[in-house]
Design a protein around this motif. Structure first.
Motif, short mmCIF file in Angstrom:
data_model
loop_
_atom_site.label_atom_id
_atom_site.label_comp_id
_atom_site.label_asym_id
_atom_site.label_seq_id
_atom_site.Cartn_x
_atom_site.Cartn_y
_atom_site.Cartn_z
N MET A 168 0.71 -1.06 0.09
CA MET A 168 -0.07 0.12 0.01
C MET A 168 0.80 1.36 -0.03
SD MET A 168 -2.64 1.37 3.06
CE MET A 168 -1.18 2.12 3.93
N ARG A 169 1.98 1.14 0.75
CA ARG A 169 2.66 2.30 1.05
C ARG A 169 3.64 2.58 -0.38
NH1 ARG A 169 4.65 1.31 7.11
NH2 ARG A 169 3.07 2.67 8.16
N ALA A 170 4.04 1.43 -0.93
CA ALA A 170 4.69 1.57 -2.09
C ALA A 170 3.97 1.92 -3.34
CB ALA A 170 5.22 -0.07 -2.60
N LEU A 171 2.82 1.88 -3.17
CA LEU A 171 1.73 2.52 -4.29
C LEU A 171 1.37 4.12 -3.82
CD1 LEU A 171 -0.58 -0.35 -5.37
CD2 LEU A 171 1.29 0.73 -6.70
N GLU A 172 2.14 4.28 -2.86
CA GLU A 172 1.70 6.00 -2.46
C GLU A 172 0.30 5.98 -1.77
OE1 GLU A 172 3.56 8.37 -5.16
OE2 GLU A 172 5.33 7.95 -4.61
N VAL A 173 -0.25 4.99 -1.12
CA VAL A 173 -1.75 5.20 -0.80
C VAL A 173 -1.69 5.46 0.66
CG1 VAL A 173 -4.05 4.14 -0.46
CG2 VAL A 173 -2.55 3.52 -2.69
N GLY A 174 -1.97 6.48 1.21
CA GLY A 174 -1.89 7.05 2.72
C GLY A 174 -2.97 5.99 3.29
N ALA A 175 -2.49 5.64 4.57
CA ALA A 175 -3.29 4.82 5.59
C ALA A 175 -4.45 5.66 6.24
CB ALA A 175 -2.51 4.28 6.49
N ASP A 176 -5.67 5.35 6.43
CA ASP A 176 -6.40 5.83 7.39
C ASP A 176 -6.92 5.02 8.49
OD1 ASP A 176 -8.21 4.03 6.29
OD2 ASP A 176 -9.43 5.15 5.27
N PRO A 177 -7.74 5.39 9.34
CA PRO A 177 -8.11 4.62 10.56
C PRO A 177 -8.50 3.29 10.30
CG PRO A 177 -8.97 6.68 10.78
CD PRO A 177 -8.51 6.81 9.36
N SER A 178 -9.16 2.99 8.98
CA SER A 178 -9.78 1.80 8.77
C SER A 178 -8.42 0.77 8.68
CB SER A 178 -10.68 1.85 7.65
OG SER A 178 -9.82 1.83 6.30
N VAL A 179 -7.24 1.10 7.93
CA VAL A 179 -5.99 0.35 7.67
C VAL A 179 -5.64 0.16 8.99
CG1 VAL A 179 -3.79 0.51 6.85
CG2 VAL A 179 -5.49 1.32 5.47
N TYR A 180 -5.57 0.92 9.96
CA TYR A 180 -4.89 0.54 11.36
C TYR A 180 -5.83 -0.11 12.29
CZ TYR A 180 -1.27 3.92 10.35
OH TYR A 180 -0.10 4.57 9.93
N HIS A 181 -7.06 -0.10 12.06
CA HIS A 181 -8.09 -1.01 12.78
C HIS A 181 -7.93 -2.46 12.34
CE1 HIS A 181 -10.92 2.52 13.88
NE2 HIS A 181 -9.90 2.31 14.68
N ALA A 182 -7.58 -2.66 11.03
CA ALA A 182 -7.50 -3.91 10.37
C ALA A 182 -6.11 -4.50 10.73
CB ALA A 182 -7.38 -3.75 8.73
N LEU A 183 -5.20 -3.80 10.81
CA LEU A 183 -3.83 -4.33 11.40
C LEU A 183 -3.98 -4.51 12.91
CD1 LEU A 183 -1.62 -1.60 9.80
CD2 LEU A 183 -1.40 -4.03 9.30
N MET A 184 -4.76 -4.03 13.56
CA MET A 184 -4.96 -4.07 15.25
C MET A 184 -5.65 -5.57 15.26
SD MET A 184 -5.30 -0.56 17.03
CE MET A 184 -5.02 -1.38 18.73
N ARG A 185 -6.82 -5.74 14.33
CA ARG A 185 -7.84 -6.79 14.33
C ARG A 185 -6.84 -7.92 14.08
NH1 ARG A 185 -11.71 -9.09 10.03
NH2 ARG A 185 -12.56 -10.76 11.24
N VAL A 186 -6.02 -7.93 13.25
CA VAL A 186 -4.86 -9.15 12.81
C VAL A 186 -4.05 -9.50 14.24
CG1 VAL A 186 -3.35 -10.11 11.43
CG2 VAL A 186 -4.95 -8.81 10.47
#
Length: 307
Positions: free
Chosen positions: A129-147
């Motif tokens: 995602m970062r390689a494609l220069e897509v900025g993270a939003d809360p949903s991304v961090y929520h997903a990482l925390m869920r995993v």
């Protein structure tokens, strides 16, 4: 007089040619930029034509947004079923079609790693995602925390919460719920209470699902005194009513420990609160044929379940 007139006429013609060339040059650039050229203005006038073009742009953006929402919905459905491979294939198809994915696309893909507790796979998608220069939003961090929560990796869950905070996203209920879940999965009774105190200090209003994570960690370890203490905190300290999950946690722990009287008392309390017990609770009280249940007890709970 004649020479002056001829000079003026030539000047007017030159000016007209220059103006025609300038308008043609502007018209060419308008067409190149995807804007309506002068030829398309007609009797409607340039302002109306430009207004129509602006509306068309808005409609195009709306179509793109609707398509993106539909794509994310598909990815979320696959993620909910734990079909990480299919979710990845779907995202690759989106990218191959020349569509740049958004943060919501990656959040869904990362969430698909939760059922398998594959934290490495989730982090690989964060890298992409970062390689494609897509900025993270809360949903991304929520997903990482869920995993991380499903994997019982409380250190990773805390890391993602802190990183989100550094990005300007304040920890919310969902963040703390995932963190508490990770601590429960890891069996960390010390830090689960500490983090609950911290969320209260940060004025994040807890809900019963968050309290259930604390009750659950003590119930899982048969520490019924602490489970009862947190039920009391929820009701009298936080003004939260125990729900079906709360009762299921404590009834399960009592039944597992052989404390049938306490389990039955909580069952009756559950009914008095208007909460319908799930079938799994009846199964716990009925027993599995190997637990110490009298024939009368088994028949009683079987008959109540059938009602």
């Amino acid at each position: 007089m004649v020479s002056t007139f001829l000079i003026a006429l030539i000047a007017v013609e030159l000016l007209a040619c220059l103006l025609a060339w300038l308008l043609g040059w502007i018209d060419g650039w308008l067409v190149y930029l995807g804007r309506p050229g002068f030829a398309s203005w007609g009797a409607c006038g340039p302002k109306r034509q430009l207004a129509r073009h602006a509306v068309a742009d808005v409609e195009t953006h709306q179509e793109v947004d609707q398509a993106a929402d539909a794509q994310v919905s598909v990815l979320r459905s696959l993620a909910a079923e734990g079909r990480a491979d299919d979710a990845e294939d779907a995202l690759y198809e989106i990218i191959d079609a020349g569509i740049k994915p958004r943060a919501a696309h990656f959040a869904a893909i990362i969430s698909s790693c939760a059922p398998s507790k594959d934290t490495e796979r989730a982090e690989r998608w964060l890298f992409r995602m970062r390689a494609l220069e897509v900025g993270a939003d809360p949903s991304v961090y929520h997903a990482l925390m869920r995993v991380a929560a499903e994997a019982g990796n409380s250190a990773a869950a805390e890391q993602w919460m802190n990183e989100a905070w550094e990005e300007g996203f304040q920890p919310d209920r969902q963040s703390f719920e995932h963190l508490l879940r990770s601590l429960r999965t890891a069996g960390d009774t010390v830090n689960v209470e500490m983090w609950f105190e911290r969320l209260m200090e940060m004025q994040v209003p807890p809900d019963m699902a968050m309290v259930n994570e604390v009750i659950g960690i003590f119930a899982d370890q048969d520490r019924m005194d602490k489970a009862a203490e947190w039920m009391e905190i929820a009701q009298n300290g936080l003004g939260l009513a125990p729900d079906a999950e709360t009762y299921k946690l404590v009834i399960t722990a009592h039944a597992r420990s052989g404390h049938l009287e306490e389990a039955e008392m909580l069952f009756e309390q559950m009914l008095s609160q208007g909460i319908r017990p799930p079938a799994s609770v009846y199964a716990l009280l009925t027993g599995d044929g190997r637990s110490r249940r009298s024939k009368h007890t088994v028949q009683k709970w079987c008959s109540r379940f059938q009602l």
